[in-house]
Scaffold this active site. Structure first.
Site, PDB file in Angstrom:
ATOM      1  N   LYS A 114       0.827  -1.196   0.000  1.00  0.00           N
ATOM      2  CA  LYS A 114       0.000   0.000   0.000  1.00  0.00           C
ATOM      3  C   LYS A 114       0.870   1.258   0.000  1.00  0.00           C
ATOM      4  O   LYS A 114       0.698   2.150  -0.832  1.00  0.00           O
ATOM      5  CB  LYS A 114      -0.943  -0.004   1.213  1.00  0.00           C
ATOM      6  N   ASP A 133      -6.168   0.052   0.286  1.00  0.00           N
ATOM      7  CA  ASP A 133      -6.128   0.122   1.743  1.00  0.00           C
ATOM      8  C   ASP A 133      -7.394  -0.589   2.245  1.00  0.00           C
ATOM      9  O   ASP A 133      -8.076  -1.248   1.480  1.00  0.00           O
ATOM     10  CB  ASP A 133      -6.042   1.570   2.215  1.00  0.00           C
TER      11      ASP A 133
END
Length: 209
Positions: A114, A133
């Site tokens: 991420k 996310d």
DNA sequence: ATCCCGAGGG
DNA sequence: CCCTCTGGAT
């Protein structure tokens, strides 16, 4: 492409809200942003980067002192260890420059897929995928694109549905949508622009309209 | 009380 | 897959 078009209308100005002036600062700020609002991250990065503006200086900083400065962002012990470790690695193994390949970024302590995608897309103009996310993963599941929690699968499915250019912008749109409308609890389906494009998988109780 | 714009480790 | 790490917001 329908999903992306609708999101673009809903969130025309979605963008990274972290304050940074170079890739190194964005790596650090993004690590600090885990489980923490960007507003608070921006409050601590001011003093942090004034004291340690680059990888070399942060690598030499006293861990205790780093911890004190970032305490309010939560997980401060692990984050202090990670950002210092990042600085060490960037300084010693990458000549002081943040690496620009996903495989190298992910090797930095505290940097997962991420964070690596955020840095590549936001500071380097080299987005290689959609940032997944918790919000984006949840959207993917509710849309019916994925059924598991594996972020890599969600990323693959979303990449197939979103225009190839400007992936980082689409990522910010998705994140904002997940935060504001497609919330974990009581999603505001009445205000969602996706409407019938969503299968509402696992949506137990949407907010009243 | 419960969740968060995660990552690492078991 | 599960758990832990932490403070802050709601």
């Amino acid at each position: 492409m329908r999903i992306a078009e609708k999101l673009a209308l809903a969130y025309p100005d979605a963008a990274c809200s972290l304050v940074f002036s170079n890739p190194f600062q964005l790596v650090i700020a993004t690590i600090l942003s885990a489980q923490c609002t960007d507003k608070r991250v921006n409050q601590v990065t001011g003093p942090l980067f004034r004291r340690w503006p680059d990888a070399e200086s942060l690598a030499a900083a006293a861990p205790r002192e780093i911890e004190r400065m970032i305490r309010s962002t939560g997980f401060y012990r692990a984050k202090a260890r990670n950002i210092r470790g990042c600085a060490e690695s960037i300084h010693a193994r990458h000549g002081g420059e943040v690496p620009d390949r996903l495989e190298d970024l992910v090797k930095l302590p505290g940097v997962g897929r991420k964070t690596a995608n955020v840095v590549l897309g936001t500071a380097m103009g080299r987005a290689e995928g959609i940032v997944v996310d918790t919000h984006v993963g949840r959207i993917s599941r509710r849309l019916g694109l994925t059924s598991t929690r594996e972020a890599v699968k969600a990323e693959r499915e979303l990449v197939a549905v979103v225009p190839k250019r400007h992936w980082i912008a689409w990522s910010h749109w998705l994140i904002e949508h997940g935060r504001a409308v497609c919330r974990a609890r009581r999603p505001d389906c009445g205000r969602c622009v996706l409407g019938r494009l969503c299968r509402k998988v696992g949506v137990e109780r949407p907010a009243a309209e």
